[in-house]
Structures are given as C-alpha cells and as structure tokens.
Design an enzyme around this catalytic site. Structure first.
Site, PDB file in Angstrom:
ATOM      1  N   LYS A   1     -87.153  20.061  71.097  1.00 55.10           N
ATOM      2  CA  LYS A   1     -87.794  20.189  72.411  1.00 55.10           C
ATOM      3  C   LYS A   1     -89.183  19.548  72.384  1.00 55.10           C
ATOM      4  O   LYS A   1     -89.561  18.807  73.285  1.00 55.10           O
ATOM      5  CB  LYS A   1     -87.865  21.671  72.830  1.00 55.10           C
ATOM      6  CG  LYS A   1     -86.502  22.235  73.190  1.00 55.10           C
ATOM      7  CD  LYS A   1     -86.477  23.746  73.407  1.00 55.10           C
ATOM      8  CE  LYS A   1     -85.032  24.202  73.650  1.00 55.10           C
ATOM      9  NZ  LYS A   1     -84.889  25.639  73.877  1.00 55.10           N
TER      10      LYS A   1
ATOM     11  N   GLN B   1     -88.440  30.732  72.750  1.00 53.04           N
ATOM     12  CA  GLN B   1     -87.110  30.487  72.197  1.00 53.04           C
ATOM     13  C   GLN B   1     -86.407  31.810  71.900  1.00 53.04           C
ATOM     14  O   GLN B   1     -86.978  32.713  71.298  1.00 53.04           O
ATOM     15  CB  GLN B   1     -87.217  29.628  70.923  1.00 53.04           C
ATOM     16  CG  GLN B   1     -85.891  29.149  70.368  1.00 53.04           C
ATOM     17  CD  GLN B   1     -85.134  28.190  71.278  1.00 53.04           C
ATOM     18  OE1 GLN B   1     -85.727  27.456  72.062  1.00 53.04           O
ATOM     19  NE2 GLN B   1     -83.823  28.196  71.196  1.00 53.04           N
TER      20      GLN B   1
ATOM     21  N   ASP C   1     -87.328  27.687  81.652  1.00 49.31           N
ATOM     22  CA  ASP C   1     -85.955  28.051  81.293  1.00 49.31           C
ATOM     23  C   ASP C   1     -85.152  28.526  82.506  1.00 49.31           C
ATOM     24  O   ASP C   1     -83.922  28.584  82.447  1.00 49.31           O
ATOM     25  CB  ASP C   1     -85.969  29.195  80.270  1.00 49.31           C
ATOM     26  CG  ASP C   1     -85.859  28.713  78.834  1.00 49.31           C
ATOM     27  OD1 ASP C   1     -85.139  27.732  78.589  1.00 49.31           O
ATOM     28  OD2 ASP C   1     -86.485  29.343  77.963  1.00 49.31           O
TER      29      ASP C   1
HETATM   30  N1  GUN Z   1     -81.663  29.988  72.955  1.00 47.27           N
HETATM   31  C1  GUN Z   1     -80.473  29.357  73.165  1.00 47.27           C
HETATM   32  N2  GUN Z   1     -80.531  28.606  74.290  1.00 47.27           N
HETATM   33  C2  GUN Z   1     -81.775  28.757  74.780  1.00 47.27           C
HETATM   34  C3  GUN Z   1     -82.435  28.215  75.928  1.00 47.27           C
HETATM   35  O1  GUN Z   1     -81.891  27.452  76.730  1.00 47.27           O
HETATM   36  N3  GUN Z   1     -83.744  28.605  76.089  1.00 47.27           N
HETATM   37  C4  GUN Z   1     -84.359  29.465  75.242  1.00 47.27           C
HETATM   38  N4  GUN Z   1     -85.622  29.798  75.504  1.00 47.27           N
HETATM   39  N5  GUN Z   1     -83.777  29.986  74.182  1.00 47.27           N
HETATM   40  C5  GUN Z   1     -82.490  29.623  73.965  1.00 47.27           C
END
Ligand code: GUN
Length: 284
Positions: A53, A97, A120
C-alpha cells in the site's frame, strides 16, 4: 477456455490515472493527498499488504506515512493515535490494517476513524451510505472486483451473481455493488446446504471465503465470470486462491488468477479512495 482477467495490468493503469491526478491536484491545491497506514503487531501477511500500500502511494506521487506499532500497543494508545490523525490537516486518509491483536476491539477502532478520512469505507457512516445509495467511500476490494468484471466487457445487469462469503470487508459490500448494477444476487456462506448447486447458478461467481480450493470446476456454470478473492498459502507456502484454478479455468469464460487478480486492484482502489477523501476535504 477461460480468459485471464489481468488484475496487475488493470491496477497499473488505475495507478497511472491516479498519478496524473496527483500532479493536477498538487498544482491546483498546493499540496498532495496523504495516506496514513497503521499496522499493529507483526502479522507477516499484513506486513506485506501494508508495504504494498505504501509502495503504491509512493508510485502515484502522493504522500504517505507508515505507523508501525508494537503488538502490545493498548487500545487506548491506538485510539489516541487515530484521534491525532483525524485532527491532522495534512492527512487525508487513515487506514488501520486488519486483523488487530485480540486485545483491541476492531469495531471501536473502525468507529474512531473520522468518516471523511475512512479510505477503507468501513466506518458505519460509509457502510450506511453504501446500503442507502448515498455518497460514500466504497470498500476497496469490492470496488476493485466491479472494475475487474467491467474490464471483461461482460455486462452485469440481469445476470445471476453468486457471492460466496458474507464478510463486512468483501462479501456483503460486493453483493450490494452487484445489486446496484442490476444483478440478481445470491449470498452463499459456510452454512449453505449445497454450495455447488448454488454456485452453478452463477453467471458471475465471486468467492471470498479464505479456504484454498473451495470451488472446483464442477461447481462452475460453463461460461461464468469467476472472481477469486482468496489469499491462502498452500502446504508448500505458495499463494493460492479459494478457487481451484486448474479445474475452473477451462469451464469459465473469464477468471482472475491468484496472485495477480483481485489483490493488486484492492490497492489501486485504495489510491482512488485517497483522492476521493482529499477532494471531499478540499471542496468541503
Ligand atoms: N485486511 C484485509 N483486507 C483489508 C482491507 O481491505 N483493509 C484493511 N484495513 N485491512 C484489511
């Protein structure tokens, strides 16, 4: 013979679009969008996702911050970190995350991120916006899935879409997005009595369960578009999806590979969401 939906190439194209936008936005507003990513603990898969990311943000030219907190960080400390980022005018997007260590209440953390910076799309304000059809941040993986399906040229309207999995991150929101595009949507899950009988109805099959090889070729309708959201490690440590590619690929019309399908698109959509948050804040 299924054609491969190249998520890596589509993601690269979207990131290039974002890169061009970042330049324009900086010229117009005098600053770049800024994404802040928080990781708590040392889950190896999460570390890879977070690194990707931040790398993508750097590629687009936007600013980014990575905050790495130890696994024993208290809920209170994490919440106060989020509160500080909510108040920081130089930050447009805040992402924590998931999953978080057991002693931290995920729901509290998601609720704490200001809706305007929730890249998100997990905040209750954005979730209700999605379900009520109002302006909102759409979760990244579901948004990426729709882009992948659109890239095939196959229409969604009027088709039967089966979503396997009912998580808040993927299953439920992608079902709503497919419904918005006039698909007839079925959500199947771990208690579905005869999964194969349901998946065989699907013109569009989205599998987001987290179980390697769950869907085999005999469970796929000939000519279906198959989207594999799974990210599992097999016995040899190799990344594999929820769909058994070898048996499903000959039956499908289009299919996403793992890796190189949904994963890269999730990150590209995160870049787009950061731009969306930046623009909402700048334009008020
Ligand atoms: N863990 C797995 N997928 C995601 C996501 O799209 N965003 C976040 N913040 N954590 C995740």
């Amino acid at each position: 013979m299924g054609k491969i939906i190249d998520g890596k190439a589509l993601s690269a194209a979207v990131k290039d679009e974002v890169r061009a936008q970042v330049g324009e936005l900086e010229a117009k507003y005098g600053r770049k969008p800024c994404l802040c990513v928080i990781i708590v603990g040392e889950n190896p898969a999460s570390q890879v996702y977070v690194r990707n990311k931040v790398k993508a943000a750097a590629y687009t030219g936007m600013d980014s911050k990575l905050i790495e907190l130890p696994a024993d960080t208290t809920e209170e400390a994490l919440l106060s970190q989020i509160a500080a980022l909510n108040e920081d005018p130089s930050v447009d997007g805040v992402l924590v995350q998931l999953p978080l260590p057991k002693h931290i209440d995920e729901e509290k953390v998601i609720d704490a991120i200001s809706r305007e910076k929730d890249v998100d799309g997990f905040h209750p304000g954005n979730v209700s916006g999605l379900w009520l059809g109002k302006d909102c941040i759409v979760p990244c993986t579901p948004a990426g899935i729709i882009r992948l399906i659109d890239s095939t040229g196959e229409s969604i309207s009027g088709k039967t879409a089966v979503v396997v999995g009912r998580s808040n991150i993927v299953g439920k929101p992608v079902a709503k997005l497919l419904l918005d595009r006039n698909a007839t949507v079925v959500i199947a899950h771990s208690r579905t009595a005869d999964l194969g009988a349901v998946t065989r109805l699907a013109d569009i099959l989205v599998v987001a369960v987290g179980k390697a090889g769950l869907v085999t070729g005999d469970m796929v309708k000939p000519g279906a578009v198959v989207i594999d959201v799974g990210m599992n490690r097999n016995a040899e440590g190799k990344l594999c999806g929820d769909v058994d590619f070898a048996s499903c690929e000959p039956v499908a019309s289009w299919i996403t590979p793992v890796p190189g399908g949904v994963g890269p698109m999730t990150i590209a959509m995160l870049m787009q969401n950061t731009i969306h948050c930046f623009l909402s804040r700048m334009q008020g």
